[in-house]
Design a protein around this motif. Structure first.
Motif, PDB file in Angstrom:
ATOM      1  N   LEU A  66      36.800  75.197  -0.635  1.00 36.09           N
ATOM      2  CA  LEU A  66      37.424  74.331   0.359  1.00 36.09           C
ATOM      3  C   LEU A  66      38.819  74.861   0.643  1.00 36.09           C
ATOM      4  N   ARG A  67      39.204  74.834   1.895  1.00 35.35           N
ATOM      5  CA  ARG A  67      40.555  75.240   2.277  1.00 35.35           C
ATOM      6  C   ARG A  67      41.275  74.069   2.945  1.00 35.35           C
ATOM      7  N   ASP A  68      42.569  73.977   2.666  1.00 35.80           N
ATOM      8  CA  ASP A  68      43.413  72.933   3.257  1.00 35.80           C
ATOM      9  C   ASP A  68      42.865  71.539   2.970  1.00 35.80           C
ATOM     10  N   LEU A  69      42.596  71.279   1.700  1.00 34.52           N
ATOM     11  CA  LEU A  69      42.114  69.971   1.272  1.00 34.52           C
ATOM     12  C   LEU A  69      43.299  69.004   1.161  1.00 34.52           C
ATOM     13  N   ALA A  70      43.118  67.788   1.664  1.00 34.82           N
ATOM     14  CA  ALA A  70      44.137  66.740   1.552  1.00 34.82           C
ATOM     15  C   ALA A  70      43.463  65.462   1.089  1.00 34.82           C
ATOM     16  N   VAL A  71      43.954  64.907  -0.014  1.00 33.48           N
ATOM     17  CA  VAL A  71      43.454  63.632  -0.542  1.00 33.48           C
ATOM     18  C   VAL A  71      44.637  62.681  -0.555  1.00 33.48           C
ATOM     19  N   THR A  72      44.623  61.684   0.322  1.00 29.72           N
ATOM     20  CA  THR A  72      45.801  60.837   0.503  1.00 29.72           C
ATOM     21  C   THR A  72      45.431  59.369   0.512  1.00 29.72           C
ATOM     22  N   ARG A  73      46.432  58.541   0.192  1.00 28.82           N
ATOM     23  CA  ARG A  73      46.325  57.095   0.329  1.00 28.82           C
ATOM     24  C   ARG A  73      46.764  56.704   1.732  1.00 28.82           C
ATOM     25  N   PRO A  74      46.514  55.452   2.124  1.00 27.96           N
ATOM     26  CA  PRO A  74      46.976  55.007   3.444  1.00 27.96           C
ATOM     27  C   PRO A  74      48.488  55.147   3.635  1.00 27.96           C
ATOM     28  N   ASP A  75      49.273  55.063   2.524  1.00 29.45           N
ATOM     29  CA  ASP A  75      50.723  55.178   2.647  1.00 29.45           C
ATOM     30  C   ASP A  75      51.208  56.625   2.668  1.00 29.45           C
ATOM     31  N   GLY A  76      50.264  57.574   2.676  1.00 33.46           N
ATOM     32  CA  GLY A  76      50.641  58.977   2.762  1.00 33.46           C
ATOM     33  C   GLY A  76      50.773  59.680   1.435  1.00 33.46           C
ATOM     34  N   ARG A  77      50.778  58.944   0.321  1.00 35.00           N
ATOM     35  CA  ARG A  77      50.876  59.577  -0.991  1.00 35.00           C
ATOM     36  C   ARG A  77      49.547  60.208  -1.364  1.00 35.00           C
ATOM     37  N   GLY A  78      49.605  61.244  -2.158  1.00 31.10           N
ATOM     38  CA  GLY A  78      48.373  61.891  -2.598  1.00 31.10           C
ATOM     39  C   GLY A  78      48.616  63.356  -2.869  1.00 31.10           C
ATOM     40  N   ALA A  79      47.596  64.194  -2.594  1.00 38.96           N
ATOM     41  CA  ALA A  79      47.673  65.608  -2.935  1.00 38.96           C
ATOM     42  C   ALA A  79      47.133  66.452  -1.788  1.00 38.96           C
ATOM     43  N   THR A  80      47.725  67.622  -1.614  1.00 36.54           N
ATOM     44  CA  THR A  80      47.196  68.624  -0.704  1.00 36.54           C
ATOM     45  C   THR A  80      46.995  69.910  -1.490  1.00 36.54           C
ATOM     46  N   VAL A  81      45.952  70.653  -1.157  1.00 36.95           N
ATOM     47  CA  VAL A  81      45.594  71.857  -1.890  1.00 36.95           C
ATOM     48  C   VAL A  81      45.296  72.960  -0.880  1.00 36.95           C
ATOM     49  N   ALA A  82      45.892  74.125  -1.108  1.00 37.12           N
ATOM     50  CA  ALA A  82      45.632  75.238  -0.193  1.00 37.12           C
ATOM     51  C   ALA A  82      44.196  75.734  -0.323  1.00 37.12           C
ATOM     52  N   ARG A  83      43.690  75.839  -1.581  1.00 39.94           N
ATOM     53  CA  ARG A  83      42.330  76.356  -1.764  1.00 39.94           C
ATOM     54  C   ARG A  83      41.731  75.804  -3.044  1.00 39.94           C
ATOM     55  N   VAL A  84      40.494  75.354  -2.979  1.00 40.51           N
ATOM     56  CA  VAL A  84      39.731  74.899  -4.140  1.00 40.51           C
ATOM     57  C   VAL A  84      38.509  75.800  -4.282  1.00 40.51           C
ATOM     58  N   ARG A  85      38.295  76.302  -5.490  1.00 34.49           N
ATOM     59  CA  ARG A  85      37.152  77.177  -5.767  1.00 34.49           C
ATOM     60  C   ARG A  85      36.278  76.516  -6.820  1.00 34.49           C
ATOM     61  N   ALA A  86      34.981  76.517  -6.608  1.00 37.39           N
ATOM     62  CA  ALA A  86      34.063  75.915  -7.581  1.00 37.39           C
ATOM     63  C   ALA A  86      32.813  76.772  -7.696  1.00 37.39           C
ATOM     64  N   ASP A  87      32.392  77.016  -8.928  1.00 31.88           N
ATOM     65  CA  ASP A  87      31.129  77.693  -9.197  1.00 31.88           C
ATOM     66  C   ASP A  87      30.164  76.673  -9.774  1.00 31.88           C
ATOM     67  N   LEU A  88      28.983  76.589  -9.184  1.00 30.49           N
ATOM     68  CA  LEU A  88      27.996  75.593  -9.570  1.00 30.49           C
ATOM     69  C   LEU A  88      26.834  76.255 -10.294  1.00 30.49           C
ATOM     70  N   GLY A  89      26.242  75.503 -11.206  1.00 28.22           N
ATOM     71  CA  GLY A  89      24.993  75.901 -11.838  1.00 28.22           C
ATOM     72  C   GLY A  89      23.915  74.893 -11.481  1.00 28.22           C
ATOM     73  N   LEU A  90      22.673  75.344 -11.410  1.00 26.36           N
ATOM     74  CA  LEU A  90      21.556  74.461 -11.078  1.00 26.36           C
ATOM     75  C   LEU A  90      20.783  74.144 -12.351  1.00 26.36           C
ATOM     76  N   ARG A  91      20.602  72.858 -12.634  1.00 23.92           N
ATOM     77  CA  ARG A  91      19.916  72.444 -13.860  1.00 23.92           C
ATOM     78  C   ARG A  91      18.871  71.389 -13.545  1.00 23.92           C
ATOM     79  N   GLY A  92      17.805  71.367 -14.356  1.00 25.06           N
ATOM     80  CA  GLY A  92      16.778  70.339 -14.231  1.00 25.06           C
ATOM     81  C   GLY A  92      15.762  70.669 -13.152  1.00 25.06           C
ATOM     82  N   PHE A  93      14.812  69.780 -12.995  1.00 28.24           N
ATOM     83  CA  PHE A  93      13.820  69.923 -11.935  1.00 28.24           C
ATOM     84  C   PHE A  93      13.515  68.543 -11.354  1.00 28.24           C
ATOM     85  N   PRO A  94      13.711  68.316 -10.069  1.00 27.85           N
ATOM     86  CA  PRO A  94      14.218  69.338  -9.146  1.00 27.85           C
ATOM     87  C   PRO A  94      15.648  69.744  -9.499  1.00 27.85           C
TER      88      PRO A  94
END
Length: 593
Positions: A66-94
């Motif tokens: 994800l690029r340019d992620l912003a997680v904010t409250r209605p009052d504007g407080r929160g966090a902004t992130v330039a880049r989020v990287r995640a590696d996923l694994g697949l488990r179980g069936f399905p």
């Protein structure tokens, strides 16, 4: 290459399976990306946040970005992130995606500004009353904190974070240059570097390991700066036990956990529970000496206590029980058990002995220092018996109702302040005593740091236990040095500034007005309407203090005024500063509101 022994039918089936897996692998990324986006928005919304981003992409084998992620409250407080990287694994069936590694770069977190002492709410009857629950946002934040502490740390994905900056209001509060959480031999290891950036920057590094057998070990190192620019190392080590019980909703730091602060040994234990949420903890020190503390802690942490010559030793024990669900059940204890403590020799930095007689005080105010002569050479110095009793009693009632009962630190007031702040959902009341304020004004200044607050508490204890100063003398000094307006220090200067009269001649209404000015002297004009009459909230505050004085037995109940009856008329410099004539050139008498 397929085995030669396989039949043509088996070969065709294997080929179909391989092709199906390839199709699934190619189709999975575009299918997962929208699903993950929906989940992210839903998780944020459930916690009162809004999540948005510039782009979300999914690449094979299982990499989400994800690029340019912003997680904010209605009052504007929160966090902004330039880049989020995640590696996923697949488990179980399905197969279901499971986070294996998570990273983020250039994170900005915005916190609300910490109110100054002058921003505290007026002391009136319209505050949340005893028995009221904690504010909803406090309960929500506390529950989120507990759930975060209950996350199964040993099964969390590997985490990495770089470039995190935390701001509070308009200023930087902390910086995290690098953070990693990794799995090591059945346990987890945490490493971090950064700095607390408010006031003087304090770099730190953290290295902690939580072993598979629940043993917690590690260290936190600080480089504490002094005003000259030099740094002093301070290391805190931890060796104890940490357990998580998700089913019971409890995280426990084992009793007997050893913590060494610069070599000074402490023993502690704590519990954090989902029910409430509730925190309880205790800490103790045995056989501490002044010399040992002065060796263990850097001079900038000790301040003027660094050279205080004290013989003997002491034990110290403190405990806290804080239940967010029942704010009025907060309990705090702190006990010092002295063993032959006494000031010996010359305390060159503090010179506490001079406080017993006439002396020249260098007062630390938010804008620097000022000097006041506390002797008959100063025409505004007033002994306690020459200050109107209504003013003396009103100030004690409003600033420190337990002044004549405590010995420098008021645990009951701290419990009440914690409960009030939980109910209000913000910092509304402090628990500083008159002795603590005196220590701050005479020796420490107004820097908002943890070390300064600690110095203030210790100095108040020293003044009340290791010097012969009486309560009356402490109050006399206090009333002659505190600020009552811009450049106005002491009760007599204040009385003349506002009412052009001696401090011994004040009426009850005038004494109550001067009392409500003390917490925010630079904003004295805000208590008056444009025509010079008291604002309704200021009258309510004054009447509240008068009722408290009557409850304490220092004011005849028959003299308690109704709020609507309170009147003051400004004279002297305050009158000219409040409404200067059209041709007036008076400046600098008051700070702007």
């Amino acid at each position: 290459m397929l085995p030669a022994s396989w039949s043509p039918r088996a070969r065709r089936l294997a080929l179909v399976i391989v092709l199906a897996l390839v199709v699934v692998a190619l189709a999975l990324p575009p299918l997962l990306a929208p699903w993950i986006g929906q989940r992210l928005r839903a998780e944020a919304a459930a916690r009162g946040f809004e999540a948005r981003w510039g782009s979300l992409s999914f690449a094979w084998p299982a990499h989400l970005e994800l690029r340019d992620l912003a997680v904010t409250r209605p009052d504007g407080r929160g966090a902004t992130v330039a880049r989020v990287r995640a590696d996923l694994g697949l488990r179980g069936f399905p197969p279901r995606p499971r986070l294996a590694r998570l990273g983020a770069d250039d994170v900005r977190i915005a916190l609300p500004a910490t109110p100054s002492a002058e921003d505290e709410s007026p002391l009136t009857d319209d505050r949340p009353q005893r028995g009221a629950p904690a504010a909803p946002r406090v309960r929500a934040a506390s529950s989120q904190l507990v759930e975060a502490a209950l996350l199964p740390a040993r099964r969390l994905p590997e985490l990495s974070l770089t470039g995190l900056v935390v701001t509070r209001g308009d200023s930087s509060f902390a910086r995290l240059d690098a953070f990693t959480l990794s799995r090591v031999q059945g346990g987890v290891q945490l490493a971090a570097t950064g700095a607390f950036t408010s006031d003087l920057p304090v770099p730190f590094s953290i290295a902690m390991q939580w072993h598979a057998d629940d043993r917690l070990q590690g260290r936190v190192a600080f480089d504490v700066p002094d005003p000259a620019g030099a740094t002093h190392p301070l290391t805190i080590t931890v060796d104890g036990g940490l357990t998580q019980d998700r089913r019971a909703g409890r995280v426990r730091l084992a009793d007997g956990t050893r913590v060494e602060v610069g070599g000074l040994p402490l023993v502690m234990g704590a519990t954090l529970e989902r029910d409430g949420p509730r925190f309880s903890g205790a800490i103790e020190v045995e056989g501490a000496t002044a010399a040992g503390v002065q060796r263990a802690l850097p001079r900038p942490v000790l301040g003027p206590l660094a050279d205080l010559p004290v013989a003997g030793s002491w034990d110290w024990r403190a405990s806290l029980v804080l239940d967010v669900g029942q704010p009025d059940s907060c309990r705090f204890t702190a006990d010092v058990v002295p063993h032959g403590l006494a000031i010996t020799g010359s305390d060159a930095n503090l010179r506490l002995a001079r406080l017993a007689g006439p002396f020249v005080a260098t007062l630390h105010v938010p804008r620097g220092t000022v000097v006041r002569d506390l002797s008959s050479a100063n025409p505004h110095f007033r002994s306690l018996d020459r200050i109107a009793p209504e003013l003396r009693d009103a100030v004690v009632t409003n600033e420190d109702g337990g002044f004549h009962r405590h010995r420098g630190f008021n645990t009951a007031a701290l419990e009440g302040a914690m409960a009030a702040n939980l109910r209000a959902g913000r910092f509304e009341r402090g628990a500083g005593t008159i002795t603590m304020q005196l220590a701050r004004n005479l020796f420490l200044g107004h820097r908002r740091t943890l070390s300064r607050k600690g110095q203030e508490v210790v100095l108040a204890w020293v003044i009340e236990h290791l010097t012969p100063l009486s309560k009356d003398r402490l109050l006399e000094i206090y009333l002659n040095v505190i600020e009552w307006g811009p450049g106005v220090h002491g009760a007599d200067e204040g009385a003349r500034f506002y009412f052009d009269k001696d401090a011994d001649d004040l009426t009850l209404d005038e004494a109550l007005f001067m009392t409500v000015v003390v917490p925010s002297p630079s904003r004295w004009r805000s208590r008056l309407a444009a025509d010079g009459t008291l604002r309704p909230w200021a009258r309510a505050q004054m009447a509240f203090i008068a009722r408290k004085m009557a409850e304490r037995g220092v004011l005849d109940p028959a003299r308690v005024p109704a709020a609507d009856s309170l009147r003051v008329i400004l004279r002297g410099e305050a009158a000219r500063a409040f409404a200067p004539p059209a041709d007036s050139t008076v400046t600098g008498l008051a700070d702007p509101l």
